[in-house]
Scaffold this motif. Structure first.
Motif, short mmCIF file in Angstrom:
data_model
loop_
_atom_site.label_atom_id
_atom_site.label_comp_id
_atom_site.label_asym_id
_atom_site.label_seq_id
_atom_site.Cartn_x
_atom_site.Cartn_y
_atom_site.Cartn_z
N LYS A 21 15.92 -40.31 25.04
CA LYS A 21 16.12 -41.50 25.65
C LYS A 21 15.79 -41.60 27.03
N SER A 22 16.19 -40.49 27.95
CA SER A 22 15.93 -40.69 29.40
C SER A 22 14.49 -40.39 29.40
N THR A 23 13.58 -39.78 28.63
CA THR A 23 12.34 -39.61 28.79
C THR A 23 11.58 -40.84 28.70
N ILE A 24 11.99 -41.60 27.75
CA ILE A 24 11.54 -42.88 27.52
C ILE A 24 11.79 -43.96 28.55
N SER A 25 13.05 -43.97 29.15
CA SER A 25 13.13 -44.85 30.07
C SER A 25 12.47 -44.51 31.49
N THR A 26 12.16 -43.12 31.60
CA THR A 26 11.35 -42.69 32.69
C THR A 26 10.05 -43.42 32.79
N LEU A 27 9.43 -43.16 31.34
CA LEU A 27 8.16 -43.84 30.86
C LEU A 27 8.23 -45.26 31.15
N CYS A 28 9.02 -46.00 30.80
CA CYS A 28 9.11 -47.43 30.87
C CYS A 28 9.64 -47.92 32.18
N GLU A 29 9.85 -46.98 33.22
CA GLU A 29 10.13 -47.49 34.57
C GLU A 29 9.16 -46.62 35.38
N MET A 30 8.17 -46.29 34.98
CA MET A 30 7.31 -45.26 35.79
C MET A 30 7.11 -45.75 37.29
N ASN A 45 6.90 -59.78 18.65
CA ASN A 45 8.07 -60.07 18.43
C ASN A 45 9.22 -59.15 19.36
N SER A 46 8.99 -58.57 20.34
CA SER A 46 9.38 -57.96 21.04
C SER A 46 9.77 -58.53 22.75
N SER A 47 10.56 -57.49 23.43
CA SER A 47 10.81 -58.15 24.80
C SER A 47 10.76 -56.96 25.79
N VAL A 48 10.24 -57.57 26.93
CA VAL A 48 9.99 -56.80 27.95
C VAL A 48 10.83 -55.86 28.52
N SER A 49 10.62 -54.49 28.68
CA SER A 49 11.63 -53.53 29.24
C SER A 49 10.62 -53.08 30.29
N GLY A 50 10.76 -53.07 31.66
CA GLY A 50 10.02 -52.49 32.60
C GLY A 50 8.39 -52.74 32.17
N ARG A 51 7.72 -51.26 31.78
CA ARG A 51 6.27 -51.52 31.57
C ARG A 51 6.18 -51.33 29.97
N CYS A 52 7.36 -51.54 29.17
CA CYS A 52 7.16 -51.62 27.89
C CYS A 52 7.49 -52.68 27.01
N CYS A 53 7.06 -52.88 25.89
CA CYS A 53 7.66 -53.69 25.00
C CYS A 53 8.47 -53.04 24.00
N VAL A 54 9.55 -53.62 23.54
CA VAL A 54 10.54 -53.23 22.79
C VAL A 54 10.99 -54.03 21.72
N LYS A 55 11.05 -53.81 20.50
CA LYS A 55 11.30 -54.58 19.39
C LYS A 55 12.46 -55.31 19.70
N GLU A 56 12.68 -56.64 19.56
CA GLU A 56 13.82 -57.57 19.50
C GLU A 56 14.94 -57.00 19.13
N LYS A 57 16.15 -56.96 19.75
CA LYS A 57 17.48 -56.66 19.63
C LYS A 57 17.55 -55.11 19.05
N GLU A 58 16.58 -54.56 19.75
CA GLU A 58 16.81 -53.12 19.47
C GLU A 58 16.82 -52.35 20.73
N THR A 59 17.40 -51.20 20.74
CA THR A 59 17.57 -50.31 21.97
C THR A 59 16.42 -49.55 22.06
#
Ligand SMILES: *[C@@H]1O[C@H](CO)[C@@H](O)[C@H](O)[C@H]1NC(C)=O
Ligand SMILES: *[C@@H]1O[C@H](CO)[C@@H](O)[C@H](O)[C@H]1NC(C)=O
Ligand SMILES: *[C@@H]1O[C@H](CO)[C@@H](O)[C@H](O)[C@H]1NC(C)=O
Ligand SMILES: *[C@@H]1O[C@H](CO)[C@@H](O)[C@H](O)[C@H]1NC(C)=O
Ligand SMILES: *[C@@H]1O[C@H](CO)[C@@H](O)[C@H](O)[C@H]1NC(C)=O
Ligand SMILES: *[C@@H]1O[C@H](CO)[C@@H](O)[C@H](O)[C@H]1NC(C)=O
Ligand SMILES: *[C@@H]1O[C@H](CO)[C@@H](O)[C@H](O)[C@H]1NC(C)=O
Length: 221
Positions: A21-30, A45-59
């Protein structure tokens, strides 16, 4: 004894989950990128999380990321960054000083539709594994990753097993439901048997051969 083992595995699992989780959040918040990302994730069908698209309603996790924009982020080494991102549809890596890519960097990434790389690199696994490899002056565009099982017509030892893609140029043979063991020759009436994975000898040989012959050809001259 059993309880101790259980606790140990739970701990290990927890550590791995937190680590991933911490690796992926570092990546998306580069932090090293030159410009902010302007992403539209709605078509996935995804939402924006920093520099990433993440499936809607998923962590946020490697398996829920559908797109990543790392344009101009001063990346030099992408080793292991994208492992197991089984639902990654687009990945922008151009305007970075990446000198080499390896098929191992894309283990578990099988659904890419748009991958961009700095110029003079080949699409992972070579152009044969992509619908299109387009050379632009400022980037290489890799369009629609193909199934290695299909492109190389990989056959598994018998009808109890089937080929499954692991990543570009890497496949494995899995046992069909109800079969397990060596070359999937053992039949079982318990549904749990479907979890038993048989790595088939023929594919390992094929993959090893391709790995040896292709691994070092990724970089262009
Ligand atoms: C997005 O969701 C809609 C409605 O649920 C569906 O029809 C469409 O296929 C989905 N698109 C993708 C890319 O998953
Ligand atoms: C990239 O990083 C991995 C480990 O993170 C390391 O093993 C590898 O040597 C690095 N490659 C280059 C070209 O620096
Ligand atoms: C890119 O990286 C290489 C070493 O990996 C270095 O020699 C080169 O100067 C770098 N280029 C830029 C533009 O940073
Ligand atoms: C892939 O992404 C790049 C960068 O955003 C874009 O220029 C290109 O048109 C896209 N290609 C496809 C086939 O969608
Ligand atoms: C892209 O350029 C490389 C050389 O850098 C070449 O080997 C490859 O065939 C080119 N691909 C296309 C589709 O023109
Ligand atoms: C790409 O390759 C071409 C010819 O091989 C060369 O002229 C060009 O400078 C290279 N570009 C980069 C960014 O390395
Ligand atoms: C794949 O291999 C099988 C058996 O070797 C053969 O019958 C079939 O025609 C091949 N398909 C392709 C697309 O090469």
């Amino acid at each position: 004894m059993m309880r101790i083992i259980c606790v140990f595995f739970l701990l290990l699992f927890a550590i791995m989950t937190v680590g991933a989780k911490s690796t992926i959040s570092t990546l998306c918040e580069m932090k090293s990128c030159e410009s902010p990302s302007i992403l539209d994730c709605s078509h996935l069908n995804s939402s924006v999380s920093g520099r990433c698209c993440v499936k809607e309603k998923e962590t946020l996790s490697p398996s829920t990321v559908t797109g990543i924009d790392l344009i101009g982020c001063h990346l030099t080494n992408i080793s292991r960054l994208f492992h197991s991102m089984g639902h990654l549809v687009f990945l922008y890596l151009h305007k970075n000083n990446i000198s080499d890519i390896d098929v191992d960097d894309f283990t578990g990434v099988n659904e890419l539709k748009n991958l961009t790389l700095p110029p003079n690199l080949s699409c992972p696994g070579g152009h044969i594994l992509w619908d299109k490899e387009i050379n632009h002056s400022d980037m290489v565009e890799c369009v629609e990753e193909q199934s290695t099982c299909k492109v190389f017509n990989v056959t598994c030892p018998n009808s109890n097993s089937y080929c499954s893609d692991v990543g570009p140029r890497v496949t494995e043979c899995l046992c069909s439901p109800g079969y397990h063991g060596y070359k999937c020759l053992r039949k079982d009436h318990f549904p749990t048997a479907t979890f038993v994975v048989g790595i088939c000898v023929s594919t390992v040989v094929v993959s090893a051969f391709l790995w040896i012959t292709q691994r070092r050809k990724v970089k262009k001259h």
